[in-house]
Design a protein around this motif. Structure first.
Motif, PDB file in Angstrom:
ATOM      1  N   UNK A  14       0.811  -1.216   0.000  1.00  0.00           N
ATOM      2  CA  UNK A  14       0.000   0.000   0.000  1.00  0.00           C
ATOM      3  C   UNK A  14       0.847   1.270   0.000  1.00  0.00           C
ATOM      4  N   UNK A  15       1.965   1.263   0.722  1.00  0.00           N
ATOM      5  CA  UNK A  15       2.770   2.481   0.887  1.00  0.00           C
ATOM      6  C   UNK A  15       3.830   2.642  -0.192  1.00  0.00           C
ATOM      7  N   UNK A  16       4.195   1.526  -0.848  1.00  0.00           N
ATOM      8  CA  UNK A  16       5.308   1.499  -1.814  1.00  0.00           C
ATOM      9  C   UNK A  16       6.648   1.796  -1.124  1.00  0.00           C
ATOM     10  N   UNK A  17       6.689   1.647   0.195  1.00  0.00           N
ATOM     11  CA  UNK A  17       7.929   1.837   0.962  1.00  0.00           C
ATOM     12  C   UNK A  17       8.423   0.460   1.390  1.00  0.00           C
ATOM     13  N   UNK A  18       9.578   0.068   0.906  1.00  0.00           N
ATOM     14  CA  UNK A  18      10.035  -1.313   1.099  1.00  0.00           C
ATOM     15  C   UNK A  18      10.729  -1.556   2.426  1.00  0.00           C
ATOM     16  N   UNK A  19      11.124  -0.510   3.133  1.00  0.00           N
ATOM     17  CA  UNK A  19      11.919  -0.731   4.348  1.00  0.00           C
ATOM     18  C   UNK A  19      11.290  -0.168   5.619  1.00  0.00           C
ATOM     19  N   UNK A  20      10.286   0.694   5.499  1.00  0.00           N
ATOM     20  CA  UNK A  20       9.760   1.376   6.683  1.00  0.00           C
ATOM     21  C   UNK A  20       9.186   0.400   7.707  1.00  0.00           C
ATOM     22  N   UNK A  21       8.421  -0.579   7.260  1.00  0.00           N
ATOM     23  CA  UNK A  21       7.847  -1.541   8.210  1.00  0.00           C
ATOM     24  C   UNK A  21       8.947  -2.291   8.953  1.00  0.00           C
ATOM     25  N   UNK A  22      10.024  -2.658   8.254  1.00  0.00           N
ATOM     26  CA  UNK A  22      11.141  -3.338   8.905  1.00  0.00           C
ATOM     27  C   UNK A  22      11.762  -2.453   9.984  1.00  0.00           C
ATOM     28  N   UNK A  72       3.279 -17.737   9.711  1.00  0.00           N
ATOM     29  CA  UNK A  72       3.101 -16.952   8.471  1.00  0.00           C
ATOM     30  C   UNK A  72       3.306 -17.789   7.216  1.00  0.00           C
ATOM     31  N   UNK A  73       2.573 -17.448   6.171  1.00  0.00           N
ATOM     32  CA  UNK A  73       2.833 -18.045   4.854  1.00  0.00           C
ATOM     33  C   UNK A  73       4.175 -17.567   4.336  1.00  0.00           C
ATOM     34  N   UNK A  74       4.872 -18.427   3.649  1.00  0.00           N
ATOM     35  CA  UNK A  74       6.167 -18.064   3.080  1.00  0.00           C
ATOM     36  C   UNK A  74       6.056 -16.890   2.114  1.00  0.00           C
ATOM     37  N   UNK A  75       4.935 -16.812   1.405  1.00  0.00           N
ATOM     38  CA  UNK A  75       4.759 -15.776   0.384  1.00  0.00           C
ATOM     39  C   UNK A  75       4.834 -14.367   0.953  1.00  0.00           C
ATOM     40  N   UNK A  76       4.408 -14.189   2.198  1.00  0.00           N
ATOM     41  CA  UNK A  76       4.383 -12.847   2.779  1.00  0.00           C
ATOM     42  C   UNK A  76       5.769 -12.199   2.829  1.00  0.00           C
ATOM     43  N   UNK A  77       6.810 -13.008   2.964  1.00  0.00           N
ATOM     44  CA  UNK A  77       8.146 -12.455   3.173  1.00  0.00           C
ATOM     45  C   UNK A  77       8.668 -11.670   1.973  1.00  0.00           C
ATOM     46  N   UNK A  78       8.212 -12.030   0.779  1.00  0.00           N
ATOM     47  CA  UNK A  78       8.717 -11.333  -0.410  1.00  0.00           C
ATOM     48  C   UNK A  78       7.723 -10.354  -1.012  1.00  0.00           C
ATOM     49  N   UNK A  79       6.474 -10.393  -0.583  1.00  0.00           N
ATOM     50  CA  UNK A  79       5.479  -9.481  -1.147  1.00  0.00           C
ATOM     51  C   UNK A  79       5.891  -8.024  -0.976  1.00  0.00           C
ATOM     52  N   UNK A  80       5.820  -7.254  -2.066  1.00  0.00           N
ATOM     53  CA  UNK A  80       6.108  -5.831  -2.007  1.00  0.00           C
ATOM     54  C   UNK A  80       7.571  -5.476  -1.947  1.00  0.00           C
TER      55      UNK A  80
END
Length: 241
Positions: free
Chosen positions: A144-152, A225-233
């Motif tokens: 949604x944010x297009x920010x790849x590192x902020x959540x981390x 968690x599903x494995x897919x979540x780790x690479x999404x976005x």
């Protein structure tokens, strides 16, 4: 349910990520076609650990409306988030859980964006040390944010994250609700400085409170968690091709 429309909006982005082929979904297994009842449930995991300590119901034993929802989510998104499988253990609670999720996350009024809400979930779920919610909603925030590192950054230390003053005000209020602390007029005043009114404060608090419950459900069920979540976005379309 508007939940479906929300999930469908991100489905094209999800499918652009670099997902592995023939991924094992734990106890939701594919026979190769995502339609016409070609998926089945089992009670054992294909991986090193189950997605939950509770058994997942067989698909044939579930009410039609739940099966229809889950098949539609998987068809549009490319995979079925494990929370759907685990909550299916209690059909009435499944319906109530996703209905309330829909109300608070897809509310069209107010000053909170979808990325704001996802960031609230990331920060408060990290505070509650919930692997599933942190992983899943970090992925949604990136989309949604297009920010790849902020959540981390927020997961590691919100105080040092590259947050805007507006985002920082939101998370400070959410974390005050999450800890919990006594909420004072000062908390509301800080929000108002950034254009948020009392109804926005309610929205922040409801997202925080709902996911405090979700975090606890995830903990006691050992929801993985599903494995897919780790690479999404994280990966651009060009990178994944």
């Amino acid at each position: 349910m508007r939940l479906l429309s929300s999930l469908f909006k991100i489905s094209r982005i999800c499918l652009q990520t670099n997902l592995p082929g023939n991924v094992s979904y734990g106890i939701w297994r594919s026979s190769g076609v995502i339609s016409g009842g070609r998926y089945r449930y089992g009670t054992q995991s294909d991986g090193p650990r189950s997605v939950s300590r509770y058994p997942i119901p067989y698909k044939k034993d579930l009410p039609y409306d739940m099966v229809e929802l889950m098949e539609e989510v998987e068809r549009k998104g490319g995979f079925l988030p494990n929370v759907f499988k685990v909550m299916a253990h209690r059909p009435n609670e499944f319906r109530a859980f996703f209905a309330y999720y829909d109300v608070i996350m897809n509310k069209e009024s107010g000053n909170l964006s979808k990325s704001d809400k996802e960031l609230i979930i990331v920060a408060t779920s990290a505070n509650n040390k919930c692997p599933y919610c942190v992983t899943a909603h970090s992925a949604l925030h990136r989309i949604y944010s297009k920010k790849r590192t902020l959540a981390d950054q927020v997961i590691v230390n919100p105080e040092l994250a590259d947050l805007s003053p507006r985002e920082r005000a939101i998370l400070e209020f959410a974390l005050a609700v999450a800890k919990p602390e006594n909420i004072t007029e000062e908390h509301f005043s800080k929000l108002e400085e950034h254009g948020f009114d009392r109804e926005d404060a309610w929205d922040i608090a409801m997202v925080t409170a709902f996911f405090a419950m979700a975090n606890r459900i995830a903990h006691f069920t050992d929801l993985r968690p599903n494995e897919e979540f780790y690479t999404m976005g994280r990966l651009s379309k060009e990178t994944s091709e």
